[in-house]
Design an enzyme around this catalytic site. Structure first.
Site, PDB file in Angstrom:
ATOM      1  N   SER A   1      46.939  48.149  44.438  1.00  0.00           N
ATOM      2  CA  SER A   1      46.912  46.760  43.994  1.00  0.00           C
ATOM      3  C   SER A   1      47.132  46.617  42.499  1.00  0.00           C
ATOM      4  CB  SER A   1      45.574  46.115  44.382  1.00  0.00           C
ATOM      5  OG  SER A   1      45.346  46.227  45.762  1.00  0.00           O
TER       6      SER A   1
ATOM      7  N   HIS B   1      43.013  44.758  39.231  1.00  0.00           N
ATOM      8  CA  HIS B   1      44.148  43.847  39.341  1.00  0.00           C
ATOM      9  C   HIS B   1      44.545  43.294  37.981  1.00  0.00           C
ATOM     10  CE1 HIS B   1      43.170  42.937  43.865  1.00  0.00           C
ATOM     11  NE2 HIS B   1      43.502  44.186  43.636  1.00  0.00           N
TER      12      HIS B   1
END
Length: 304
Positions: free
Chosen positions: A194, A240
């Site tokens: 991610s 992220h």
């Protein structure tokens, strides 16, 4: 073959430059040297030999993207994106085989135990977790979501940046996501692509802006994913955000810095060098932040 000359005497034909054993009456319209039909190609004016055609191709400026990469054609394939997806899927399959559980592949998997990102273990010297964790996934849904995003976004960015620049942006984003986790999330193990995928989101936003296209769509996707990261506790928000920042910074360094230092007439080679130097600087900054955090964690955990 030969043909009659003055007084009917045969005049031998010259041999082909590339095939001396083949007499020929043909010649290249450019260099005027003799060539057999096999060595000639149709050109805008007459026929030219393969050597002249190759030389002209080398001297013709190649069309390039805004990042300096060769302009993609209909036959260009996003091989780096495909390879990254293949590696992620392969490692997931190995963890499933080790654990014997498709949904809980992280339980009993030696690969997971060795590469999941747990900051205290990194501080103890297991630095391979900083990169290895980016190729691990908690279950098939986690894998499918990340690989779908990588396929959709990655292939477009790869065509614009070129294979090596694209791979560098991906790797820097992955490392930056791990660095953010090292600083902000030390009490749990994290894994997944991610951080790198968010880096590609940031890079795509910069690319669209540089192309003077509307980046609203990708910005909405980024905002939605950040909202999901905040509302669902199991998702690593800091990984992220770390990847997002590094991906955007790396793309900006490749697309804007060369223009800033060299203007519009900067050669592709020099622009490439400026971009490489910028990526190296970004990488060194990330590595430095990790090194500082490792020292802090060692003192915090072990008092050394």
């Amino acid at each position: 073959m030969s043909h009659p000359g003055w007084g009917g005497a045969p005049v031998p034909q010259p041999g082909c430059v590339r095939h001396p054993d083949r007499p020929t009456g043909l010649q290249c319209a450019r260099c005027r040297r003799p060539y057999c039909p096999e060595c000639l190609r149709e050109a805008p004016v007459g026929f030219q030999c393969v050597n002249c055609i190759a030389a002209a191709a080398r001297n013709t400026p190649q069309a390039r993207t805004i990042a300096g990469a060769p302009m993609p054609t209909e036959h260009t394939r996003p091989v780096v994106t495909q390879a990254l997806i293949g590696v992620n899927v392969l490692i997931f399959a190995l963890t499933v085989m080790q654990s014997g559980n498709l949904a809980a592949n992280y339980r009993g998997s030696g690969i997971f135990e060795s590469f999941a990102l747990f900051p205290p273990y990194v501080a103890a010297g297991e630095y391979e977790r900083l990169i290895g964790s980016g190729f691990l996934h908690y279950g098939p849904i986690h894998l499918l979501v990340n690989m779908f995003a990588l396929f959709i976004v990655g292939r477009e960015i790869e065509l614009v940046l070129g294979r090596w620049r694209y791979l560098a942006v991906y790797a820097i984003s992955l490392l930056s996501g791990s660095a953010a986790v090292m600083w902000m999330q030390i009490d749990a193990a994290t894994a997944g692509a991610s951080g790198a995928v968010f880096g590609l989101f940031g890079a795509l936003a910069v690319i669209l802006t540089r192309l003077r296209q509307n980046p609203t769509g990708i910005l909405v996707i980024i905002g939605l994913n950040v909202f999901i990261s905040v509302t669902i506790p199991a998702i690593s928000l800091w990984g992220h955000l770390g990847g997002l920042a590094a991906g955007a910074a790396s793309a900006a360094a490749l697309l804007y810095l060369p223009r800033l230092f060299g203007g519009q007439r900067l050669s592709a080679q020099r622009a490439s060098r400026i971009g490489v130097v910028a990526l190296v600087v970004i990488t060194l900054i990330i590595v430095a932040t990790i090194a500082i955090r490792v020292v802090m964690l060692r003192e915090l955990i072990w008092g050394i």
